[in-house]
Enzyme design. Sequence first.
Site, PDB file in Angstrom:
ATOM      1  N   MET A 108       1.068  -1.292   0.367  1.00  0.00           N
ATOM      2  CA  MET A 108       0.436  -0.385  -0.272  1.00  0.00           C
ATOM      3  C   MET A 108       1.096   1.256  -0.417  1.00  0.00           C
ATOM      4  O   MET A 108       1.605   1.643   0.574  1.00  0.00           O
ATOM      5  CB  MET A 108      -0.692  -0.107   0.942  1.00  0.00           C
ATOM      6  CG  MET A 108      -2.131   1.348   1.459  1.00  0.00           C
ATOM      7  SD  MET A 108      -3.763   0.041   1.870  1.00  0.00           S
ATOM      8  CE  MET A 108      -2.790   0.566   3.812  1.00  0.00           C
ATOM      9  N   CYS A 109       0.761   1.770  -0.945  1.00  0.00           N
ATOM     10  CA  CYS A 109       1.261   3.426  -1.104  1.00  0.00           C
ATOM     11  C   CYS A 109       0.183   4.456  -0.794  1.00  0.00           C
ATOM     12  O   CYS A 109      -1.211   4.595  -1.388  1.00  0.00           O
ATOM     13  CB  CYS A 109       1.856   3.749  -1.666  1.00  0.00           C
ATOM     14  SG  CYS A 109       3.446   2.588  -1.672  1.00  0.00           S
ATOM     15  N   GLY A 110      -0.273   5.252  -1.324  1.00  0.00           N
ATOM     16  CA  GLY A 110      -0.025   6.944  -1.332  1.00  0.00           C
ATOM     17  C   GLY A 110       0.218   8.063  -2.464  1.00  0.00           C
ATOM     18  O   GLY A 110       0.905   7.379  -2.247  1.00  0.00           O
TER      19      GLY A 110
END
Lengths: 238, 302
Positions: free
Chosen positions: B1-3
């Site tokens: 997960m990353c933003g």
Amino acid sequence: MERVTERLIQFDLARTTVRELNQYLHQQLPAESTPGGIPQLAILNPNGQHNIAVGVTVPAKIDIQGNAGYFIGGMNKLADLVVHGHVGWSVAENIMSGSLRVKGSASECAAASGHGGLVVIEGDASSRCGISMKGCDIVVGGDVGHMSAFMAQAGSLVICGDAGPNLGDSLYEAVIYVRGTIHSLGTDAQEEPLQASDIEHLTAILKRAEFDYSPQEFKRVASAKTLYHWHVDAGAKY
Amino acid sequence: MCGIVGFLAKNRAFVESLGGHVVPMLTCMGDRGPDSAGLALFSRSLPEMVRRFSLYVDDREFPWTELGAQWSLEAGTALELDIIENHAALLSAVSPDQFRAWLKTHYPHVHLLSVGRSIDVYKDEGHPEEISRRYRFGKMHGTHAVGHTRMATESAVSPAHAHPFTAGEDFCLVHNGSLSNPYSIRRKLERLGITFETDNDTEAACRFLEWRMREGDTLEEALQKGFIELDGFYTLLMATTDKLVLVRDAFACKPAVVAETDDYVAISSEYRALAHLPGINQARIFEPLPERIYSWNVLQSV
């Protein structure tokens, strides 16, 4: 939390955490929900936060006033929820009963693995709508994205707009109804003529979902059941 | 997960206040990527011959002014150097290759984060909120910006592995997802003489697209080839001098939300990172479709 009237309780998520809200819904709401009356909850300033009103197990009317995030109303039982905005991923995931209405659009995996109840998306639903559904009914006012109703086991998905690629791939006993165009059907999904029981179901479900379409406008998509048993000819492929 | 986050200002007021809008977006997306963060800011282009070199060094006591003075002597020009913490932006009318070679010889441990006439890149290890504060992102302005919050899954946590990645001039890319064939892309590009700075999968995508653009493709044409060449999951947000471009792969299982008003275009992995923006309740909000290229141009009037 603020009690506005005897039956109306208000939560402002700009001032209260989602955890506090959900703890209230799990621990205190059951005492409010009596045969004499169903409590109403207004949830203000959702601001896209996740997990709002997950795991409610008693009759209640819950209004979420704005755009909300992921997993809204997950595992819902008996309560009726309305989101006055859009929602993110996996709204009404694993819904058991009751209802959830989204006034806007929903992102991926709406009503994924839903066992029962009614989920209405007034706008569009994204990809994987109704994936692995197990008995709930879903009505989408607009379009659905790719891989919708993938491995859907029971229940119905009613699409008033268009369906994206690979609709109903590897379906079991769930039935899909599409009013608009179908980009493509997934493996083992086939279009079939509407039966009397379909007309009856569609008439009832469209009325409950408050859509004014005629059942005859819809196409029925169901499993061709070619994947139910191993076919000896398939062995030659490997 | 990353933003991922992106912002494009449509008028002067939002150009001036850009950093103030972007910082809460990065902070919120810290939930999706708490280990490192980065921000690429674009502003009006420098004169044709001048380049801005964004530099980073993992040493808070680094003598930036000494580096600047050495470069002034080498280039025979006056020193223009903006220093913030571990970052310095050096302005010089020199070819990027000449500066790169000089830096490699004299300061091999200084990273060149970006080169161009409009781009400036900051990235570092730490929580996005802390990085935003450290580099004073809130005070920055620009026509558009691309940011990233990282939760590393496939390569080391280091400032060099943080996003945005850059290649060539005035081009950057951030990525949420994971590529399954970065090494085959990399081998293909290395045979063409393209060099890599990290073993990060996103760098392969960034250098692939920049290579296609150098070969004459527009970014949109390069992305069409990318849909074929890049195998894996991705939401990619890119920026050049004059535009912001967003794509998702065919499976579209990495999120993105776009909000557009008369004042701005704002992009994020999740809506909650946009909820604070002025006028968000009147914004047109939508989810980008798989394998569709979304592009927003910087208005000439700003």
